[in-house]
Design a protein around this motif. Sequence first.
Motif, PDB file in Angstrom:
ATOM      1  N   THR A   1       0.828  -1.205   0.000  1.00  0.00           N
ATOM      2  CA  THR A   1       0.000   0.000   0.000  1.00  0.00           C
ATOM      3  C   THR A   1       0.861   1.253   0.000  1.00  0.00           C
ATOM      4  OG1 THR A   1      -0.159   0.130   2.423  1.00  0.00           O
ATOM      5  CG2 THR A   1      -1.819  -1.194   1.279  1.00  0.00           C
ATOM      6  N   ALA A   2       0.282   2.327  -0.536  1.00  0.00           N
ATOM      7  CA  ALA A   2       0.927   3.636  -0.544  1.00  0.00           C
ATOM      8  C   ALA A   2      -0.127   4.687  -0.241  1.00  0.00           C
ATOM      9  CB  ALA A   2       1.586   3.911  -1.892  1.00  0.00           C
ATOM     10  N   PRO A   3       0.224   5.749   0.507  1.00  0.00           N
ATOM     11  CA  PRO A   3      -0.762   6.750   0.913  1.00  0.00           C
ATOM     12  C   PRO A   3      -0.887   7.939  -0.046  1.00  0.00           C
ATOM     13  CG  PRO A   3       1.264   7.113   2.111  1.00  0.00           C
ATOM     14  CD  PRO A   3       1.495   5.915   1.234  1.00  0.00           C
ATOM     15  N   ASP A   4      -0.025   8.012  -1.047  1.00  0.00           N
ATOM     16  CA  ASP A   4      -0.077   9.142  -1.972  1.00  0.00           C
ATOM     17  C   ASP A   4       0.499   8.726  -3.320  1.00  0.00           C
ATOM     18  OD1 ASP A   4       2.921   9.985  -2.137  1.00  0.00           O
ATOM     19  OD2 ASP A   4       2.533   9.850   0.011  1.00  0.00           O
ATOM     20  N   GLY A   5       0.307   9.572  -4.326  1.00  0.00           N
ATOM     21  CA  GLY A   5       0.700   9.215  -5.679  1.00  0.00           C
ATOM     22  C   GLY A   5       2.194   9.089  -5.900  1.00  0.00           C
ATOM     23  N   LEU A   6       2.978   9.984  -5.344  1.00  0.00           N
ATOM     24  CA  LEU A   6       4.427   9.919  -5.550  1.00  0.00           C
ATOM     25  C   LEU A   6       5.027   8.681  -4.890  1.00  0.00           C
ATOM     26  CD1 LEU A   6       5.530  13.656  -5.165  1.00  0.00           C
ATOM     27  CD2 LEU A   6       5.306  12.297  -7.265  1.00  0.00           C
ATOM     28  N   THR A   7       4.563   8.373  -3.686  1.00  0.00           N
ATOM     29  CA  THR A   7       5.027   7.144  -3.034  1.00  0.00           C
ATOM     30  C   THR A   7       4.596   5.928  -3.843  1.00  0.00           C
ATOM     31  OG1 THR A   7       4.882   8.185  -0.854  1.00  0.00           O
ATOM     32  CG2 THR A   7       4.965   5.781  -0.911  1.00  0.00           C
ATOM     33  N   GLY A   8       3.368   5.972  -4.356  1.00  0.00           N
ATOM     34  CA  GLY A   8       2.882   4.876  -5.176  1.00  0.00           C
ATOM     35  C   GLY A   8       3.714   4.670  -6.416  1.00  0.00           C
ATOM     36  N   LEU A   9       4.118   5.765  -7.069  1.00  0.00           N
ATOM     37  CA  LEU A   9       4.940   5.672  -8.266  1.00  0.00           C
ATOM     38  C   LEU A   9       6.305   5.062  -7.941  1.00  0.00           C
ATOM     39  CD1 LEU A   9       5.308   6.265 -11.285  1.00  0.00           C
ATOM     40  CD2 LEU A   9       6.068   8.574 -10.650  1.00  0.00           C
ATOM     41  N   GLU A  10       6.891   5.501  -6.842  1.00  0.00           N
ATOM     42  CA  GLU A  10       8.185   4.960  -6.430  1.00  0.00           C
ATOM     43  C   GLU A  10       8.081   3.469  -6.116  1.00  0.00           C
ATOM     44  OE1 GLU A  10      11.580   5.702  -2.954  1.00  0.00           O
ATOM     45  OE2 GLU A  10       9.886   7.072  -3.185  1.00  0.00           O
ATOM     46  N   MET A  11       7.033   3.073  -5.403  1.00  0.00           N
ATOM     47  CA  MET A  11       6.854   1.665  -5.061  1.00  0.00           C
ATOM     48  C   MET A  11       6.575   0.827  -6.306  1.00  0.00           C
ATOM     49  SD  MET A  11       4.658   1.891  -1.505  1.00  0.00           S
ATOM     50  CE  MET A  11       4.588   0.095  -1.361  1.00  0.00           C
ATOM     51  N   PHE A  12       5.826   1.384  -7.255  1.00  0.00           N
ATOM     52  CA  PHE A  12       5.571   0.665  -8.496  1.00  0.00           C
ATOM     53  C   PHE A  12       6.877   0.368  -9.231  1.00  0.00           C
ATOM     54  CE2 PHE A  12       5.178   0.984 -13.121  1.00  0.00           C
ATOM     55  CZ  PHE A  12       4.379  -0.120 -13.376  1.00  0.00           C
ATOM     56  N   ARG A  13       7.750   1.346  -9.308  1.00  0.00           N
ATOM     57  CA  ARG A  13       9.018   1.157 -10.008  1.00  0.00           C
ATOM     58  C   ARG A  13       9.923   0.168  -9.290  1.00  0.00           C
ATOM     59  NH1 ARG A  13       9.913   7.631 -11.288  1.00  0.00           N
ATOM     60  NH2 ARG A  13       8.639   7.684 -13.210  1.00  0.00           N
ATOM     61  N   GLU A  14       9.807   0.091  -7.967  1.00  0.00           N
ATOM     62  CA  GLU A  14      10.651  -0.823  -7.203  1.00  0.00           C
ATOM     63  C   GLU A  14      10.097  -2.241  -7.168  1.00  0.00           C
ATOM     64  OE1 GLU A  14      10.906   0.918  -3.369  1.00  0.00           O
ATOM     65  OE2 GLU A  14      12.388   2.453  -3.943  1.00  0.00           O
ATOM     66  N   GLU A  15       8.774  -2.381  -7.068  1.00  0.00           N
ATOM     67  CA  GLU A  15       8.174  -3.686  -6.817  1.00  0.00           C
ATOM     68  C   GLU A  15       7.605  -4.379  -8.056  1.00  0.00           C
ATOM     69  OE1 GLU A  15       5.340  -3.503  -3.657  1.00  0.00           O
ATOM     70  OE2 GLU A  15       6.703  -2.442  -2.292  1.00  0.00           O
ATOM     71  N   HIS A  16       7.299  -3.617  -9.105  1.00  0.00           N
ATOM     72  CA  HIS A  16       6.719  -4.179 -10.332  1.00  0.00           C
ATOM     73  C   HIS A  16       5.505  -5.065 -10.024  1.00  0.00           C
ATOM     74  CE1 HIS A  16      10.265  -2.676 -12.398  1.00  0.00           C
ATOM     75  NE2 HIS A  16      11.018  -3.330 -11.519  1.00  0.00           N
ATOM     76  N   PRO A  17       4.467  -4.524  -9.408  1.00  0.00           N
ATOM     77  CA  PRO A  17       3.285  -5.322  -9.053  1.00  0.00           C
ATOM     78  C   PRO A  17       2.545  -5.811 -10.292  1.00  0.00           C
ATOM     79  CG  PRO A  17       2.825  -2.995  -8.795  1.00  0.00           C
ATOM     80  CD  PRO A  17       4.282  -3.095  -9.087  1.00  0.00           C
ATOM     81  N   ASP A  18       1.734  -6.859 -10.108  1.00  0.00           N
ATOM     82  CA  ASP A  18       0.987  -7.408 -11.247  1.00  0.00           C
ATOM     83  C   ASP A  18      -0.346  -6.712 -11.462  1.00  0.00           C
ATOM     84  OD1 ASP A  18      -0.283  -8.374  -9.017  1.00  0.00           O
ATOM     85  OD2 ASP A  18       0.002 -10.487  -9.507  1.00  0.00           O
TER      86      ASP A  18
END
Length: 231
Positions: free
Chosen positions: A27-44
């Motif tokens: 989970t991420a609480p905001d868009g920028l954190t979400g973008l960073e986590m997406f690039r790191e984790e590559h979720p499905d």
Amino acid sequence: MLLVEDDEVIRDSAQAVLVRYGYHVSTAPDGLTGLEMFREEHPDLLLLDVMLPDLDGIGLCRRVRETSLVPILMMSARGDGLDVVSGLEAGADDYIVKPVESAVLVARIRALLRRARFPPQTPHTGEAGRPGSADAGGVLTFGDVELDPGALEVRRAGQTVDLTPTELRLLLEFAANPGLVLERRVLLRNVWEHAWDGDSRVVDLHVQRLRAKIGAEHIETVRGFGYKLRR
């Protein structure tokens, strides 16, 4: 999957529901954190709220679509206009209106993951050179567009066209029924796997995106009914 939601109560409850159904959820609480986590984790799969601090869900969706075809499900507190259209135009595969029942949310997620993981059935083939027909290699051609169902690849004028899993299934549905009018409710059932009457804007916006990629001349609007692949 990655859930991006700024409301802590909704975020925690949605995560708990999805974990209970067997999903691993970051989970991420905001868009920028979400973008960073997406690039790191590559979720499905991405589950995005529209209204987010720092970078809203629409902007996040666009940023993700610059590099990835990952399935995206948008969540909106308003289901009657701008949020829905903006999310779909930004590249989301589907949307859902909050508050949402757990079973409905899980059903939408399962449908998205199935579309991404399992290739559609190969369209029926007929005489070579006609829409929905195949050459010796099984490649379907219509105009300057080539569709290889086996490799799940699309080319236009020899250049590879990147389609999301939903766009690819939509194109294959048209290719399986060349010249036949497909009603929006039929496309919702066959492509999005909506067992109920869904929002036709989902179909209309995806057809618009598909036309932009393969050429508007290939898909004809039949007013009051739906769409068809031109012979």
